[in-house]
Scaffold this motif. Structure first.
Motif, PDB file in Angstrom:
ATOM      1  N   ILE A 136       1.155  -1.320   0.298  1.00 34.65           N
ATOM      2  CA  ILE A 136       0.665   0.027   0.306  1.00 34.65           C
ATOM      3  C   ILE A 136       1.301   1.215  -0.229  1.00 34.65           C
ATOM      4  CG2 ILE A 136      -2.059   1.305   1.026  1.00 34.65           C
ATOM      5  CD1 ILE A 136      -2.478  -1.433   2.188  1.00 34.65           C
ATOM      6  N   ILE A 137       1.638   1.294   0.071  1.00 37.83           N
ATOM      7  CA  ILE A 137       3.020   2.097   0.711  1.00 37.83           C
ATOM      8  C   ILE A 137       3.488   2.642  -0.701  1.00 37.83           C
ATOM      9  CG2 ILE A 137       4.621   3.759   1.820  1.00 37.83           C
ATOM     10  CD1 ILE A 137       4.226   1.771   4.166  1.00 37.83           C
ATOM     11  N   ALA A 138       3.526   1.415  -1.029  1.00 37.15           N
ATOM     12  CA  ALA A 138       4.578   1.248  -2.973  1.00 37.15           C
ATOM     13  C   ALA A 138       3.839   2.345  -3.829  1.00 37.15           C
ATOM     14  CB  ALA A 138       4.529  -0.026  -2.979  1.00 37.15           C
ATOM     15  N   TRP A 139       1.708   1.735  -3.770  1.00 33.38           N
ATOM     16  CA  TRP A 139       1.149   2.244  -4.853  1.00 33.38           C
ATOM     17  C   TRP A 139       1.587   3.673  -3.638  1.00 33.38           C
ATOM     18  CZ3 TRP A 139      -0.803   0.450  -8.870  1.00 33.38           C
ATOM     19  CH2 TRP A 139      -0.496  -0.023  -8.896  1.00 33.38           C
ATOM     20  N   ILE A 140       1.014   4.093  -2.873  1.00 37.26           N
ATOM     21  CA  ILE A 140       0.801   5.629  -2.896  1.00 37.26           C
ATOM     22  C   ILE A 140       2.229   6.403  -3.395  1.00 37.26           C
ATOM     23  CG2 ILE A 140       0.837   7.184  -0.299  1.00 37.26           C
ATOM     24  CD1 ILE A 140      -0.695   5.018   0.926  1.00 37.26           C
ATOM     25  N   ILE A 141       3.049   5.942  -3.123  1.00 38.93           N
ATOM     26  CA  ILE A 141       4.187   6.643  -3.066  1.00 38.93           C
ATOM     27  C   ILE A 141       3.876   6.679  -5.006  1.00 38.93           C
ATOM     28  CG2 ILE A 141       6.667   6.311  -3.652  1.00 38.93           C
ATOM     29  CD1 ILE A 141       7.077   5.371  -1.056  1.00 38.93           C
ATOM     30  N   PHE A 142       3.890   5.783  -5.711  1.00 35.54           N
ATOM     31  CA  PHE A 142       4.278   5.523  -6.903  1.00 35.54           C
ATOM     32  C   PHE A 142       2.668   6.487  -7.303  1.00 35.54           C
ATOM     33  CE2 PHE A 142       1.509   3.508 -10.219  1.00 35.54           C
ATOM     34  CZ  PHE A 142       2.935   3.685 -11.996  1.00 35.54           C
ATOM     35  N   ILE A 143       1.110   6.467  -6.908  1.00 31.83           N
ATOM     36  CA  ILE A 143       0.425   7.644  -7.552  1.00 31.83           C
ATOM     37  C   ILE A 143       1.111   8.773  -7.026  1.00 31.83           C
ATOM     38  CG2 ILE A 143      -1.771   8.341  -6.905  1.00 31.83           C
ATOM     39  CD1 ILE A 143      -2.485   5.072  -6.228  1.00 31.83           C
ATOM     40  N   VAL A 144       2.040   9.372  -5.950  1.00 30.39           N
ATOM     41  CA  VAL A 144       2.197  10.486  -5.961  1.00 30.39           C
ATOM     42  C   VAL A 144       3.359  10.800  -6.822  1.00 30.39           C
ATOM     43  CG1 VAL A 144       3.915  12.152  -4.299  1.00 30.39           C
ATOM     44  CG2 VAL A 144       1.796  10.353  -3.347  1.00 30.39           C
ATOM     45  N   VAL A 145       4.008   9.894  -7.019  1.00 30.87           N
ATOM     46  CA  VAL A 145       5.036  10.515  -8.005  1.00 30.87           C
ATOM     47  C   VAL A 145       4.117  10.998  -9.814  1.00 30.87           C
ATOM     48  CG1 VAL A 145       6.975   9.492  -9.544  1.00 30.87           C
ATOM     49  CG2 VAL A 145       6.966   9.151  -7.062  1.00 30.87           C
ATOM     50  N   ILE A 146       3.726  10.053  -9.903  1.00 32.78           N
ATOM     51  CA  ILE A 146       3.072   9.882 -11.173  1.00 32.78           C
ATOM     52  C   ILE A 146       2.165  10.992 -11.016  1.00 32.78           C
ATOM     53  CG2 ILE A 146       1.165   8.827 -12.509  1.00 32.78           C
ATOM     54  CD1 ILE A 146       3.568   7.599 -13.291  1.00 32.78           C
ATOM     55  N   ALA A 147       1.657  11.439 -10.269  1.00 35.63           N
ATOM     56  CA  ALA A 147       1.021  12.929 -10.060  1.00 35.63           C
ATOM     57  C   ALA A 147       1.262  14.242 -10.011  1.00 35.63           C
ATOM     58  CB  ALA A 147       0.233  12.725  -8.876  1.00 35.63           C
ATOM     59  N   ASN A 148       3.126  14.387  -9.001  1.00 36.99           N
ATOM     60  CA  ASN A 148       4.059  15.162  -8.900  1.00 36.99           C
ATOM     61  C   ASN A 148       4.730  15.341 -10.547  1.00 36.99           C
ATOM     62  OD1 ASN A 148       2.638  16.462  -7.291  1.00 36.99           O
ATOM     63  ND2 ASN A 148       4.287  15.227  -5.831  1.00 36.99           N
ATOM     64  N   SER A 149       4.537  14.447 -11.696  1.00 40.06           N
ATOM     65  CA  SER A 149       5.237  14.646 -12.347  1.00 40.06           C
ATOM     66  C   SER A 149       5.429  15.541 -13.919  1.00 40.06           C
ATOM     67  CB  SER A 149       6.271  12.696 -13.026  1.00 40.06           C
ATOM     68  OG  SER A 149       4.721  12.800 -14.122  1.00 40.06           O
ATOM     69  N   ASP A 150       6.383  15.795 -14.757  1.00 37.49           N
ATOM     70  CA  ASP A 150       5.842  16.736 -15.974  1.00 37.49           C
ATOM     71  C   ASP A 150       4.864  16.105 -16.938  1.00 37.49           C
ATOM     72  OD1 ASP A 150       7.358  19.109 -13.903  1.00 37.49           O
ATOM     73  OD2 ASP A 150       9.430  18.777 -14.657  1.00 37.49           O
ATOM     74  N   ASP A 151       5.176  15.347 -17.053  1.00 38.93           N
ATOM     75  CA  ASP A 151       4.150  14.772 -18.033  1.00 38.93           C
ATOM     76  C   ASP A 151       3.146  14.188 -17.620  1.00 38.93           C
ATOM     77  OD1 ASP A 151       7.099  14.041 -18.901  1.00 38.93           O
ATOM     78  OD2 ASP A 151       7.267  12.300 -18.689  1.00 38.93           O
ATOM     79  N   ALA A 152       2.550  14.331 -16.613  1.00 38.23           N
ATOM     80  CA  ALA A 152       1.430  13.720 -16.286  1.00 38.23           C
ATOM     81  C   ALA A 152       0.022  15.712 -16.361  1.00 38.23           C
ATOM     82  CB  ALA A 152       1.274  13.796 -14.158  1.00 38.23           C
ATOM     83  N   THR A 153       1.521  16.744 -16.399  1.00 39.69           N
ATOM     84  CA  THR A 153       0.274  17.719 -16.735  1.00 39.69           C
ATOM     85  C   THR A 153      -0.129  18.001 -18.358  1.00 39.69           C
ATOM     86  OG1 THR A 153       2.214  18.645 -18.085  1.00 39.69           O
ATOM     87  CG2 THR A 153       1.715  19.062 -15.578  1.00 39.69           C
ATOM     88  N   VAL A 154      -1.635  17.874 -18.388  1.00 40.12           N
ATOM     89  CA  VAL A 154      -2.325  18.144 -20.334  1.00 40.12           C
ATOM     90  C   VAL A 154      -2.674  19.095 -20.182  1.00 40.12           C
ATOM     91  CG1 VAL A 154      -3.707  17.238 -21.100  1.00 40.12           C
ATOM     92  CG2 VAL A 154      -2.988  15.748 -19.460  1.00 40.12           C
ATOM     93  N   THR A 155      -1.969  20.528 -21.483  1.00 36.06           N
ATOM     94  CA  THR A 155      -2.397  21.349 -21.835  1.00 36.06           C
ATOM     95  C   THR A 155      -2.970  21.296 -22.783  1.00 36.06           C
ATOM     96  OG1 THR A 155      -0.001  20.690 -23.242  1.00 36.06           O
ATOM     97  CG2 THR A 155       0.315  22.158 -21.088  1.00 36.06           C
ATOM     98  N   ALA A 156      -4.173  22.325 -23.075  1.00 39.51           N
ATOM     99  CA  ALA A 156      -4.251  22.074 -24.113  1.00 39.51           C
ATOM    100  C   ALA A 156      -3.660  23.601 -24.982  1.00 39.51           C
ATOM    101  CB  ALA A 156      -6.203  22.996 -23.505  1.00 39.51           C
ATOM    102  N   ASP A 157      -4.024  23.550 -25.954  1.00 37.67           N
ATOM    103  CA  ASP A 157      -3.377  24.480 -26.952  1.00 37.67           C
ATOM    104  C   ASP A 157      -4.520  25.005 -28.354  1.00 37.67           C
ATOM    105  OD1 ASP A 157      -0.675  24.444 -25.829  1.00 37.67           O
ATOM    106  OD2 ASP A 157      -0.176  23.473 -26.984  1.00 37.67           O
TER     107      ASP A 157
END
Length: 157
Positions: A136-157
């Motif tokens: 569960i700790i590993a899943w939480i860390i995985f989700i936090v890392v994915i949410a904070n990565s630059d690739d996770a942001t979606v930009t609308a052009d």
């Protein structure tokens, strides 16, 4: 030929009427007091047991197995198998371990069988719980890392 007596192996002769049964000589007394010079006179030692008499069967009653011990082992196995579901199913290890502790106490108090089942449930339950917590700790860390990565942001052009 006369039929054999089932207990002593001696033949018993009889006629059609019970009153006409032939009398068998009495077996000699074994180890008891008797007139001197006769067979079975007291020798100070007990005589041999009469042959042909079967012993009584020895009945062994098994102690019952504690039902909570079996249930705790089943729950701990389900918890261990639940680790395959991304580790979350291992949370069942907590109730399995607690049930195992209660079952061990009941086994000691009641004199039942099943202490090994309960001990196995305690060990497997706590191990499954530890692995589940780490997963569960590993899943939480995985989700936090994915949410904070630059690739996770979606930009609308």
């Amino acid at each position: 030929s006369a039929p054999q007596d089932a207990w002593s192996g001696q033949s018993a002769a009889w006629s059609a009427e019970p009153a006409a049964w032939s009398a068998q000589p009495a077996p000699p007394a074994v180890g008891g007091p008797a007139a001197s010079g006769q067979p079975g006179a007291w020798t100070g030692q007990p005589g041999p047991a009469p042959a042909g008499y079967p012993g009584y069967p020895y009945l062994v009653v098994a102690r019952p197995t504690n039902g909570l011990a079996i249930a705790s082992l089943v729950v701990s196995i389900v918890a261990a198998l639940g680790l395959c579901a991304y580790g979350v199913g291992g949370v069942l290890g907590i109730p399995a371990a607690i049930m195992g502790h209660v079952a061990r106490r009941q086994v000691r108090e009641r004199g039942e069988q099943g202490d090994g089942f309960a001990l196995a449930a305690v060990v497997v339950g706590w191990i499954a719980t530890a692995i589940a917590v780490l997963a569960i700790i590993a899943w939480i860390i995985f989700i936090v890392v994915i949410a904070n990565s630059d690739d996770a942001t979606v930009t609308a052009d």
